[in-house]
Design an enzyme around this catalytic site. Sequence first.
Site, PDB file in Angstrom:
ATOM      1  CE  LYS A  83      -2.952   2.784   2.997  1.00  0.00           C
ATOM      2  NZ  LYS A  83      -3.623   2.917   4.302  1.00  0.00           N
ATOM      3  CD  GLU A  97     -10.359   8.205  -0.935  1.00  0.00           C
ATOM      4  OE1 GLU A  97      -9.577   8.218   0.043  1.00  0.00           O
ATOM      5  OE2 GLU A  97     -10.685   7.158  -1.528  1.00  0.00           O
ATOM      6  CD  GLU A 138      -5.766   8.730  10.736  1.00  0.00           C
ATOM      7  OE1 GLU A 138      -5.164   7.664  10.857  1.00  0.00           O
ATOM      8  OE2 GLU A 138      -6.166   9.162   9.628  1.00  0.00           O
ATOM      9  CD  GLU A 145      -7.039   2.937   2.043  1.00  0.00           C
ATOM     10  OE1 GLU A 145      -6.762   4.097   2.389  1.00  0.00           O
ATOM     11  OE2 GLU A 145      -7.870   2.648   1.160  1.00  0.00           O
TER      12      GLU A 145
END
Length: 438
Positions: free
Chosen positions: A195, A424, A240, A284
């Site tokens: 990733k 996105e 986050e 992910e």
Amino acid sequence: MRPNDSDAIAGSDAPVPRIVSRTIPIDPLNPSVTALIDLLPAQAPLAWVRRGDGIVGWGEIARFEATGSERFTQLAAAWNEMRSQAIIRDEVIRPGTGPVAFGTIGFSQATSAPSVLVVPRVVVGRRDGQAWLTVMTTADAPFTGPLELSDLAEDREPVHEPGNVTFGTGSLSESQWTDVVATAIELIHGETLEKIVLARDVVARTEHPIDVRHLLGNLASLYENCWTFCVDGMVGATPELLVRTEKGLITSRVLAGTVQRSGDEETDTAHAAILAHSSKDLEEHEYAVRSVAQALRPYCSSMNVPETPFVLHLPNVLHLATDIAAVVDTAQGATSLSLASALHPTAAVCGTPTSVAAETILEIEGMDRSRYAGPVGWMGADGDGEWGIALRSAELDPHDPRQIRLFAGCGIVAASDPEAELAETHAKFAPMTQALLA
């Protein structure tokens, strides 16, 4: 860009000033989510606010800057020296009282943008209905007047709107960026990576000089479940939480896996169900959770990692989210900043394997992230604090008051589609574009 071999800290040869800090309770602030932000002056405001609680600051009695691979260590050493000599009187004793430093850290050791800790002259905080005021001075110039917020507030000009806003291409055009994503997917299929997180930027220009308080007020109102922040020109509303330490407890919120909201509640409910079962997004997310848990484990005596994520609903997107909780191993002597250093960069903002992803980002991303996706937050004299990841964010141009650089990024795995990832990023630009245009 290659890693910078010359680590440096501003003022490293200068003596660290001895600070005198006093914290007192004050009358409750009005209950609005912008009550703390409404106190801020236009010049160099500092903020860390969520759901109306948090801390804000202004004035500057000390600043520490560092670059390179040792930036965390050097900033921590400077703060430790300052707090070890501090004279502290704290009548409230809550998280965020006493001496506080606000910080914003560069994403990569290669960036020329300095990582910064700012120690403000005045801090006002609120938590669970209790408000407080902290005044910090130096021992050679102690504050002798009465501690009244009205006396300490700087001249506060009315908040100014930016006027017309235009958006232009950043480091790469959209087509160039999707080509980069396609290259990353090829590397993943070639088993170089599992990733990688790739980011892009756009540049906004405004009719009038940008008043960061306009952005902060809009972000705090529109995204009250996020942590609205402003430190040294980095501003945003991050969903986050990289790490919070409080009296021996550690919390970290991991986000990875995203779908754009439609604006229709029924459709979004269906999208949330799809997201919760999407193999691409779950893969992910698993990478991101695993990287945080592995980084925290050496510092913890116990840890709770939920087996399945939940769907976090934000005004612009839906995220897969996992809240990790742990207990500090006291023998390790960890602080919030040292844990942030151990965690950064997570798979959620870099990739897996982390070292390979970080190197690949430098090689193919085509821009300097500066402090985007780096830790941002605050820490106190006891080492506790809160550090988020500087997402949904932008950086004010220090040379042009009418320009601001917006950032957004996406996690790329084998099943990613470049055009879908581009879409996105549009969704992730929304908080900052809304803050500018509202």
